[in-house]
Design an enzyme around this catalytic site. Structure first.
Site, PDB file in Angstrom:
ATOM      1  N   SER A  27       0.795  -1.229   0.000  1.00 26.34           N
ATOM      2  CA  SER A  27       0.000   0.000   0.000  1.00 26.34           C
ATOM      3  C   SER A  27       0.825   1.276   0.000  1.00 26.34           C
ATOM      4  O   SER A  27       0.294   2.357  -0.233  1.00 26.34           O
ATOM      5  CB  SER A  27      -0.908   0.028   1.237  1.00 26.34           C
ATOM      6  N   THR A 135      -2.613   3.182   4.042  1.00 29.43           N
ATOM      7  CA  THR A 135      -1.785   4.379   4.011  1.00 29.43           C
ATOM      8  C   THR A 135      -1.008   4.426   5.313  1.00 29.43           C
ATOM      9  O   THR A 135      -1.446   3.873   6.309  1.00 29.43           O
ATOM     10  CB  THR A 135      -2.691   5.635   3.916  1.00 29.43           C
ATOM     11  N   THR A 153       1.384   7.037   0.508  1.00 28.60           N
ATOM     12  CA  THR A 153       0.565   5.918   0.026  1.00 28.60           C
ATOM     13  C   THR A 153       0.791   5.680  -1.454  1.00 28.60           C
ATOM     14  O   THR A 153       1.272   6.564  -2.176  1.00 28.60           O
ATOM     15  CB  THR A 153      -0.929   6.199   0.257  1.00 28.60           C
ATOM     16  N   ARG A 163      -5.224   9.554 -10.730  1.00 24.63           N
ATOM     17  CA  ARG A 163      -6.044   9.755  -9.531  1.00 24.63           C
ATOM     18  C   ARG A 163      -5.163  10.066  -8.337  1.00 24.63           C
ATOM     19  O   ARG A 163      -4.148   9.429  -8.111  1.00 24.63           O
ATOM     20  CB  ARG A 163      -6.876   8.505  -9.264  1.00 24.63           C
ATOM     21  N   VAL A 164      -5.548  11.059  -7.563  1.00 27.93           N
ATOM     22  CA  VAL A 164      -4.878  11.406  -6.310  1.00 27.93           C
ATOM     23  C   VAL A 164      -5.918  11.381  -5.202  1.00 27.93           C
ATOM     24  O   VAL A 164      -6.998  11.964  -5.351  1.00 27.93           O
ATOM     25  CB  VAL A 164      -4.214  12.800  -6.390  1.00 27.93           C
ATOM     26  N   GLY A 165      -5.612  10.693  -4.125  1.00 27.57           N
ATOM     27  CA  GLY A 165      -6.539  10.615  -3.001  1.00 27.57           C
ATOM     28  C   GLY A 165      -6.287  11.695  -1.978  1.00 27.57           C
ATOM     29  O   GLY A 165      -5.725  12.750  -2.273  1.00 27.57           O
ATOM     30  N   ASP A 166      -6.688  11.429  -0.752  1.00 29.49           N
ATOM     31  CA  ASP A 166      -6.582  12.439   0.302  1.00 29.49           C
ATOM     32  C   ASP A 166      -5.181  12.565   0.870  1.00 29.49           C
ATOM     33  O   ASP A 166      -4.827  13.603   1.430  1.00 29.49           O
ATOM     34  CB  ASP A 166      -7.535  12.089   1.447  1.00 29.49           C
ATOM     35  N   THR A 186      -6.496   7.537   6.964  1.00 28.67           N
ATOM     36  CA  THR A 186      -6.300   6.430   6.040  1.00 28.67           C
ATOM     37  C   THR A 186      -7.670   5.869   5.689  1.00 28.67           C
ATOM     38  O   THR A 186      -8.657   6.173   6.346  1.00 28.67           O
ATOM     39  CB  THR A 186      -5.397   5.333   6.649  1.00 28.67           C
ATOM     40  N   GLY A 187      -7.702   5.073   4.637  1.00 26.79           N
ATOM     41  CA  GLY A 187      -8.977   4.540   4.178  1.00 26.79           C
ATOM     42  C   GLY A 187      -9.252   4.970   2.755  1.00 26.79           C
ATOM     43  O   GLY A 187      -8.330   5.213   1.979  1.00 26.79           O
ATOM     44  N   GLY A 189      -9.751   7.482   0.194  1.00 26.34           N
ATOM     45  CA  GLY A 189      -9.424   8.906   0.155  1.00 26.34           C
ATOM     46  C   GLY A 189     -10.558   9.805  -0.260  1.00 26.34           C
ATOM     47  O   GLY A 189     -10.735  10.906   0.278  1.00 26.34           O
TER      48      GLY A 189
END
Length: 239
Positions: A27, A135, A153, A163-166, A186-187, A189
């Site tokens: 991850s 993450t 992450t 794609r970019v998460g949080d 985490t989780g 995003g």
């Protein structure tokens, strides 16, 4: 790092680099899960309580330690967030350690996923869950009272390229306020960034809540607003 006289930033950076270097972690770092095109794209950010400084990178491919690149962005530029090819060019200019685009094990897993993509997507949709990922969010309170934090992450497995998460977004995956506290997430995003989750945790601490209660109340508030309720796969850590 702290016992050896290192700074809070050193401690956060080196702590996260341990996880980024772990070949068994699917991850974080170059052992992370690829995107749908078979490329590992990494996201990271770092934040310093003193001076309220921050640096971040997103969708970086081919470099071992995005947390270190994020720190260099914070310390040597007037910017906070570099992404994609621009972030990679910045990393190359500053001589950061490169690595394989993807590990052999993850490449094999991607090929297997690609062959059964339709079946996997149907199964995930039926279960209402994405392919699992995680993450590392790390927050540190130094002996002098200063706060620091970082997050890194490889993101949602088999995500759309780009794609970019949080995780690299200040206020979503990480937030540090030297007067109040620090929080990381985490989780999934998308379910964190839509609510500026880590910022919200810190704001609850500003109102007087204990860090644990601030995390719980943030989840409660998000659940009240979101049609999915508590089925959001979001988690917080705070100090």
């Amino acid at each position: 790092m702290i016992e050896g006289g290192g700074s809070g930033l050193d401690a956060v950076e080196q702590g996260i680099r341990v996880t980024e270097s772990d070949p068994g972690n699917p991850s974080v770092g170059l052992a992370g899960i690829q995107n749908a095109a078979g490329i590992v794209q990494l996201d990271a950010c770092i934040m310093s309580g003193p001076g309220h400084r921050a640096g971040a990178v997103g969708a970086v491919s081919g470099y071992r330690h995005p947390i270190s690149i994020a720190r260099r962005v914070m310390e040597t530029t007037r910017h906070v967030f570099l992404v994609g090819e621009g972030a990679e060019a910045f990393a190359k200019k500053h001589g950061f350690e490169e690595g394989p685009k993807v590990t052999p094990g993850q490449k094999a897993a991607w090929k297997k996923w690609k062959a059964a993509q339709a079946a996997e997507e149907a199964k995930a949709a039926k279960a209402g869950k994405p392919i699992n990922h995680d993450t590392i969010a790390l927050v540190a309170l130094m002996p002098d009272g200063n706060l620091f934090g970082g997050c890194s992450t490889s993101g949602w497995g088999y995500k759309i390229p780009g794609r970019v998460g949080d995780s690299p977004i200040i206020g979503s995956g990480l937030y540090v306020d030297n007067e109040v506290g620090a929080a990381g997430a985490t989780g999934i995003g998308e379910n964190v960034m839509r609510y500026c989750g880590s910022f919200l945790v810190v704001e609850y601490m500003r109102q007087g809540l204990h860090p644990q209660e601030a995390c719980i109340e943030t989840i409660r508030r998000i659940a009240r607003m979101d049609p999915k309720g508590y089925d959001l796969a979001i988690n917080f850590v705070a100090i």
